[in-house]
Design a protein around this motif. Structure first.
Motif, PDB file in Angstrom:
ATOM      1  N   LEU A 106       0.575  -1.354   0.182  1.00 41.79           N
ATOM      2  CA  LEU A 106       0.060  -0.027  -0.068  1.00 41.79           C
ATOM      3  C   LEU A 106       1.364   1.142  -0.016  1.00 41.79           C
ATOM      4  N   LYS A 107       2.229   1.239  -0.166  1.00 46.64           N
ATOM      5  CA  LYS A 107       2.876   2.091  -0.080  1.00 46.64           C
ATOM      6  C   LYS A 107       2.525   3.748  -1.277  1.00 46.64           C
ATOM      7  N   THR A 108       2.115   3.447  -2.208  1.00 46.32           N
ATOM      8  CA  THR A 108       1.528   4.210  -2.650  1.00 46.32           C
ATOM      9  C   THR A 108       0.708   5.035  -2.562  1.00 46.32           C
ATOM     10  N   VAL A 109      -0.136   5.017  -1.386  1.00 46.05           N
ATOM     11  CA  VAL A 109      -1.081   5.918  -1.455  1.00 46.05           C
ATOM     12  C   VAL A 109      -1.010   5.866   0.536  1.00 46.05           C
ATOM     13  N   TYR A 110      -0.279   4.982   1.195  1.00 46.94           N
ATOM     14  CA  TYR A 110      -0.390   4.684   2.574  1.00 46.94           C
ATOM     15  C   TYR A 110       0.733   5.247   3.249  1.00 46.94           C
ATOM     16  N   LYS A 111       0.780   5.567   4.036  1.00 52.18           N
ATOM     17  CA  LYS A 111       1.817   6.158   4.554  1.00 52.18           C
ATOM     18  C   LYS A 111       2.440   5.952   5.618  1.00 52.18           C
ATOM     19  N   ARG A 112       2.403   5.047   7.041  1.00 54.36           N
ATOM     20  CA  ARG A 112       2.711   5.160   7.941  1.00 54.36           C
ATOM     21  C   ARG A 112       4.342   4.800   9.268  1.00 54.36           C
ATOM     22  N   LYS A 113       4.160   5.766   9.420  1.00 49.16           N
ATOM     23  CA  LYS A 113       6.096   6.078  10.608  1.00 49.16           C
ATOM     24  C   LYS A 113       5.828   5.718  11.922  1.00 49.16           C
ATOM     25  N   SER A 114       6.440   5.579  12.910  1.00 50.11           N
ATOM     26  CA  SER A 114       6.650   5.263  14.268  1.00 50.11           C
ATOM     27  C   SER A 114       7.605   5.112  14.479  1.00 50.11           C
ATOM     28  N   VAL A 115       7.967   6.331  15.517  1.00 48.78           N
ATOM     29  CA  VAL A 115       9.203   6.367  16.185  1.00 48.78           C
ATOM     30  C   VAL A 115       9.289   6.346  17.676  1.00 48.78           C
ATOM     31  N   LEU A 116      10.127   5.113  18.269  1.00 46.11           N
ATOM     32  CA  LEU A 116      10.688   5.627  19.239  1.00 46.11           C
ATOM     33  C   LEU A 116      11.790   6.477  19.863  1.00 46.11           C
ATOM     34  N   VAL A 117      11.352   7.266  20.510  1.00 40.99           N
ATOM     35  CA  VAL A 117      12.600   8.482  20.479  1.00 40.99           C
ATOM     36  C   VAL A 117      13.187   7.725  22.225  1.00 40.99           C
ATOM     37  N   ILE A 118      14.698   7.633  22.508  1.00 41.87           N
ATOM     38  CA  ILE A 118      15.038   7.680  23.801  1.00 41.87           C
ATOM     39  C   ILE A 118      16.734   7.989  23.399  1.00 41.87           C
ATOM     40  N   ASP A 119      16.516   8.635  25.429  1.00 44.84           N
ATOM     41  CA  ASP A 119      17.378   9.887  25.340  1.00 44.84           C
ATOM     42  C   ASP A 119      18.932   8.478  25.549  1.00 44.84           C
ATOM     43  N   LYS A 120      19.827   8.485  23.838  1.00 50.40           N
ATOM     44  CA  LYS A 120      21.301   7.645  24.149  1.00 50.40           C
ATOM     45  C   LYS A 120      21.986   7.631  25.161  1.00 50.40           C
ATOM     46  N   LEU A 121      21.936   7.638  26.250  1.00 48.44           N
ATOM     47  CA  LEU A 121      22.733   7.914  27.261  1.00 48.44           C
ATOM     48  C   LEU A 121      22.050   6.822  28.318  1.00 48.44           C
ATOM     49  N   LEU A 122      20.956   6.253  27.902  1.00 47.88           N
ATOM     50  CA  LEU A 122      20.710   5.226  28.705  1.00 47.88           C
ATOM     51  C   LEU A 122      20.940   3.721  28.642  1.00 47.88           C
ATOM     52  N   ASN A 123      22.160   3.745  27.398  1.00 50.80           N
ATOM     53  CA  ASN A 123      22.348   1.983  26.655  1.00 50.80           C
ATOM     54  C   ASN A 123      21.022   0.636  26.227  1.00 50.80           C
ATOM     55  N   VAL A 124      20.296   1.831  25.470  1.00 48.96           N
ATOM     56  CA  VAL A 124      19.359   0.502  25.245  1.00 48.96           C
ATOM     57  C   VAL A 124      20.057  -0.512  24.333  1.00 48.96           C
ATOM     58  N   LYS A 125      18.581  -1.851  25.042  1.00 45.47           N
ATOM     59  CA  LYS A 125      20.096  -2.759  24.034  1.00 45.47           C
ATOM     60  C   LYS A 125      19.895  -3.294  23.136  1.00 45.47           C
ATOM     61  N   ARG A 126      20.310  -3.784  22.433  1.00 48.21           N
ATOM     62  CA  ARG A 126      20.474  -3.818  21.413  1.00 48.21           C
ATOM     63  C   ARG A 126      19.220  -5.275  20.345  1.00 48.21           C
ATOM     64  N   SER A 127      19.435  -6.045  21.317  1.00 50.55           N
ATOM     65  CA  SER A 127      18.313  -7.373  21.460  1.00 50.55           C
ATOM     66  C   SER A 127      16.773  -6.730  21.592  1.00 50.55           C
ATOM     67  N   PHE A 128      16.477  -5.403  21.994  1.00 52.69           N
ATOM     68  CA  PHE A 128      15.866  -4.684  21.896  1.00 52.69           C
ATOM     69  C   PHE A 128      14.954  -3.975  20.650  1.00 52.69           C
ATOM     70  N   ILE A 129      16.112  -2.928  20.626  1.00 51.62           N
ATOM     71  CA  ILE A 129      16.246  -2.571  18.918  1.00 51.62           C
ATOM     72  C   ILE A 129      15.628  -4.156  17.999  1.00 51.62           C
ATOM     73  N   ARG A 130      16.469  -4.809  17.694  1.00 49.04           N
ATOM     74  CA  ARG A 130      16.524  -5.840  16.466  1.00 49.04           C
ATOM     75  C   ARG A 130      15.182  -6.439  16.840  1.00 49.04           C
ATOM     76  N   ASN A 131      14.968  -6.368  17.917  1.00 47.99           N
ATOM     77  CA  ASN A 131      12.863  -6.825  17.688  1.00 47.99           C
ATOM     78  C   ASN A 131      11.924  -6.537  17.362  1.00 47.99           C
ATOM     79  N   VAL A 132      12.226  -4.831  17.474  1.00 45.88           N
ATOM     80  CA  VAL A 132      11.470  -3.707  17.129  1.00 45.88           C
ATOM     81  C   VAL A 132      11.231  -3.437  15.889  1.00 45.88           C
ATOM     82  N   GLN A 133      12.973  -3.461  15.181  1.00 44.35           N
ATOM     83  CA  GLN A 133      12.591  -2.891  14.273  1.00 44.35           C
ATOM     84  C   GLN A 133      12.321  -4.340  13.046  1.00 44.35           C
TER      85      GLN A 133
END
Length: 396
Positions: A106-133
């Motif tokens: 549906l990319k030609t008519v329907y666009k959806r983008k969500s972001v989770l913005v986190i402070d980089k000083l929190l050392n976000v776990k790579r396993s979490f990023i890998r799973n949600v992305q």
């Protein structure tokens, strides 16, 4: 031995088709959980906006289900109780694939983008990023929140590019003050009808609303459409097919002079109810008159609405449990969405419209000159991609 192997092969075949991780089970859970979540949240948004808005409940469901990947204990249970998404790994993998395939188609008519913005000083776990992305429409962005202006600019640039410049300025520097995680999303839909409304027949017409009567540019088309009456919700429903066969717009025209209560009543039915009635009644010749409109809605009250639905701890700094995201304390301080929809005459078969204005039968009238609601629906998965209500008329 051979008979045992045949038996095991048959069991594997049945398990793969109807088992706990099958495609059919995944779609059934996704359909049921997203619909229940959508109608509950749409009712709340409708009350907040005086029934004049456009919003993507699916985007918020995906945001919460993704956030749950890093949630623990009571926080996870609260999110699950609201979204009803399944925690089994294979089902999560399946529904993410289904969503990705749909978005790509549906990319030609329907666009959806969500972001989770986190402070980089929190050392976000790579396993979490890998799973949600694994969801193509979801992105984790890590920035230094001490530089508020730069963080806001980076997020806004990302959303603007992802939505082809339609959604801009979704976050501001003050949003990064005394916070550690923000959820933001941009969504838009620009219609491409399977059969267009010819602009020749668009005229200014009155629109009657409890918020004041006004003039709208009313599009007109006579053709064969699915139309039905649903007495249990006191509403007529018309289906307008889109260029992509898998999606269509459902227009809900309530008997009452306002659309605010419609989404509350939708818990009495399912989408399949509407389509079964369409199938039973068959297409009818309909005189469709629908306002041309363009709506953008910035909803920043989602934390309060989601809190009201039962997911409370994820917003509380000292009670949120997100050890799957970081070993530091994490909580969500903001969930926001900007949605845009444009409904005009545009279609891919303009030459057909003229022919459909002529008929030797008496068409059924579907004249949308009072508040109404609408849904953009993916018929393959029975998902509400977009929904809204139109109650405050204006020229477009």
């Amino acid at each position: 031995m051979r008979s045992q192997l045949i038996f095991l092969a048959c069991v594997a075949l049945v398990y793969g088709r109807d088992g706990p991780c099958s495609e059919s089970r995944t779609r059934a859970i996704l359909k049921r959980s997203t619909y229940d979540f959508s109608v509950k949240l749409l009712d709340r948004v409708s009350q907040e906006t005086d029934a004049h808005f456009v919003y993507s409940p699916l985007s918020t469901w995906i945001q919460l289900a993704s956030l749950a990947e890093g949630a623990k204990e009571d926080t996870l249970n609260e999110i699950w109780n609201v979204t009803r998404h399944h925690n089994r790994y294979c089902l999560k993998k399946n529904w993410k694939r289904i969503i990705n395939e749909m978005d790509d188609d549906l990319k030609t008519v329907y666009k959806r983008k969500s972001v989770l913005v986190i402070d980089k000083l929190l050392n976000v776990k790579r396993s979490f990023i890998r799973n949600v992305q694994r969801l193509n429409s979801f992105k984790v962005l890590l920035y230094n929140f001490n530089n508020k202006q730069r963080a806001a600019d980076k997020v806004n640039d990302y959303i603007e590019k992802a939505t082809d410049g339609v959604i801009t300025d979704i976050l501001y520097p003050d949003d990064f003050r005394a916070t550690v995680a923000l959820l933001a999303g941009g969504v838009y839909f620009k219609n491409a009808w399977k059969m267009s409304f010819n602009p020749v027949y668009t005229y200014p017409k009155p629109f009657y609303s409890i918020y004041g009567n006004a003039t709208v540019n009313m599009m007109k088309q006579i053709g064969y459409f699915n139309i039905t009456n649903i007495p249990i919700i006191h509403t007529k429903v018309l289906e307008i097919p889109c260029e992509k066969d898998r999606i269509s717009m459902l227009v809900f025209l309530p008997e009452s002079p306002y659309a605010m209560d419609l989404f509350y009543s939708l818990h009495k039915i399912q989408l399949i109810t509407v389509y079964k009635l369409f199938q039973r009644n068959g297409p009818k010749l309909v005189n469709v008159q629908l306002p041309r409109f363009n709506m953008t809605t910035d909803i920043d009250s989602l934390p309060e609405l989601i809190h009201d639905m039962g997911a409370k701890k994820l917003f509380q700094p000292y009670r949120a449990e997100f050890k799957g995201i970081s070993d530091y304390r994490v909580y969500a301080s903001l969930i926001t969405q900007i949605a845009n929809i444009e409904v005009s005459e545009y279609g891919v078969k303009a030459e057909v419209a003229l022919e459909n204005m002529v008929s030797d039968n008496n068409p059924v009238d579907f004249i949308v000159n009072k508040p109404f609601a609408f849904m953009l629906v993916d018929k393959v998965n029975d998902l509400i991609l977009f929904a809204g209500a139109y109650s405050k008329p204006s020229l477009f």
